[in-house]
Scaffold this motif. Structure first.
Motif, short mmCIF file in Angstrom:
data_model
loop_
_atom_site.label_atom_id
_atom_site.label_comp_id
_atom_site.label_asym_id
_atom_site.label_seq_id
_atom_site.Cartn_x
_atom_site.Cartn_y
_atom_site.Cartn_z
N MET A 1 0.82 -1.19 0.00
CA MET A 1 0.00 0.00 0.00
C MET A 1 0.87 1.26 0.00
SD MET A 1 -3.24 0.37 -0.01
CE MET A 1 -4.50 1.54 0.26
N ASN A 2 2.02 1.19 0.64
CA ASN A 2 2.88 2.37 0.66
C ASN A 2 3.38 2.71 -0.75
OD1 ASN A 2 4.53 0.16 0.48
ND2 ASN A 2 5.97 0.84 2.04
N ASN A 3 3.55 1.70 -1.60
CA ASN A 3 3.98 1.97 -2.98
C ASN A 3 2.89 2.70 -3.77
OD1 ASN A 3 6.50 0.86 -2.69
ND2 ASN A 3 5.81 -1.18 -3.24
N MET A 4 1.63 2.45 -3.46
CA MET A 4 0.55 3.14 -4.15
C MET A 4 0.54 4.62 -3.79
SD MET A 4 -0.64 1.04 -6.19
CE MET A 4 -1.88 2.11 -6.84
N PHE A 5 0.86 4.95 -2.52
CA PHE A 5 0.92 6.35 -2.15
C PHE A 5 2.11 7.03 -2.80
CE2 PHE A 5 -2.28 5.38 0.95
CZ PHE A 5 -2.94 6.59 1.12
N LYS A 6 3.22 6.32 -2.96
CA LYS A 6 4.36 6.88 -3.69
C LYS A 6 3.99 7.11 -5.15
CE LYS A 6 7.70 4.58 -0.72
NZ LYS A 6 8.66 3.47 -0.65
N LEU A 7 3.22 6.18 -5.73
CA LEU A 7 2.77 6.34 -7.11
C LEU A 7 1.83 7.53 -7.25
CD1 LEU A 7 2.75 5.11 -9.98
CD2 LEU A 7 0.73 3.82 -9.27
N MET A 8 0.92 7.71 -6.31
CA MET A 8 0.04 8.87 -6.36
C MET A 8 0.84 10.16 -6.22
SD MET A 8 -3.53 7.83 -4.47
CE MET A 8 -2.83 7.60 -2.86
N GLY A 9 1.90 10.13 -5.40
CA GLY A 9 2.78 11.28 -5.30
C GLY A 9 3.48 11.58 -6.61
N TRP A 10 3.89 10.53 -7.30
CA TRP A 10 4.55 10.71 -8.60
C TRP A 10 3.59 11.35 -9.60
CZ3 TRP A 10 4.11 8.77 -13.62
CH2 TRP A 10 5.20 9.00 -14.44
N TRP A 11 2.35 10.84 -9.66
CA TRP A 11 1.38 11.39 -10.60
C TRP A 11 1.00 12.82 -10.26
CZ3 TRP A 11 0.63 10.20 -15.29
CH2 TRP A 11 0.79 8.89 -15.72
N THR A 12 0.81 13.12 -8.98
CA THR A 12 0.49 14.51 -8.64
C THR A 12 1.67 15.43 -8.92
OG1 THR A 12 1.03 14.06 -6.31
CG2 THR A 12 -1.30 13.97 -6.94
N GLY A 13 2.89 14.91 -8.83
CA GLY A 13 4.06 15.69 -9.23
C GLY A 13 4.04 16.00 -10.72
N ILE A 14 3.66 15.01 -11.53
CA ILE A 14 3.54 15.22 -12.97
C ILE A 14 2.47 16.28 -13.25
CG2 ILE A 14 2.83 14.14 -15.16
CD1 ILE A 14 5.62 13.32 -14.25
N PHE A 15 1.33 16.18 -12.57
CA PHE A 15 0.28 17.17 -12.76
C PHE A 15 0.74 18.56 -12.32
CE2 PHE A 15 -2.76 13.56 -12.84
CZ PHE A 15 -3.37 13.87 -14.03
N ALA A 16 1.53 18.64 -11.26
CA ALA A 16 2.05 19.93 -10.80
C ALA A 16 2.89 20.59 -11.88
CB ALA A 16 2.85 19.75 -9.51
N VAL A 17 3.75 19.80 -12.51
CA VAL A 17 4.58 20.34 -13.59
C VAL A 17 3.72 20.78 -14.76
CG1 VAL A 17 6.35 19.75 -15.29
CG2 VAL A 17 6.62 19.03 -12.91
N LEU A 18 2.75 19.97 -15.13
CA LEU A 18 1.90 20.31 -16.27
C LEU A 18 1.04 21.56 -15.99
CD1 LEU A 18 0.78 16.78 -17.45
CD2 LEU A 18 2.42 18.31 -18.53
N PHE A 19 0.52 21.67 -14.78
CA PHE A 19 -0.24 22.87 -14.43
C PHE A 19 0.65 24.11 -14.43
CE2 PHE A 19 -3.53 20.13 -12.21
CZ PHE A 19 -4.54 20.42 -13.12
#
Length: 80
Positions: A1-19
Motif C-alpha cells: 500500500m505504501n507503494n501506491m501512495f508513492k505512485l500517487m505522489g509521482w502522478w500529482t508531481g507530474i500534474f504539478a509540472v503540467l499545471f
C-alpha cells in the motif's frame, strides 16, 4: 500500500509540472502540496488499514471542499 501512495505522489508531481507549464500556478502549488503529502505517507510504512483510513479522510475533505467550491464560488461559464 505504501507503494501506491508513492505512485500517487509521482502522478500529482507530474500534474504539478503540467499545471505550472500551463500557467496555472495556484493549482500547481496545490498539486505540489499533494505530492509532498502522498510521498510522506508512502515512506511511513504504517498498516494497510491506517492507509485506507487516511485516504478515506483525504477523499472526504476533497469532496466537501470541491462541493463547496462548485456550489458557492465557481461562476458558471468561467466568468467570460
Amino acid at each position: 500500500m505504501n507503494n501506491m501512495f508513492k505512485l500517487m505522489g509521482w502522478w500529482t508531481g507530474i500534474f504539478a509540472v503540467l499545471f505550472y507549464v500551463g500557467d496555472m500556478v495556484e493549482v500547481s502549488l496545490l498539486m505540489v502540496a499533494n505530492t509532498g503529502f502522498f510521498v510522506l505517507l508512502g515512506f511511513l510504512n504504517i498498516s494497510e488499514r491506517m492507509y485506507l483510513y487516511i485516504f478515506a479522510a483525504y477523499l472526504t475533505v476533497f469532496f466537501v471542499g470541491f462541493t463547496y467550491y462548485t456550489t458557492f464560488i465557481h461562476i458558471p461559464g468561467g466568468g467570460h
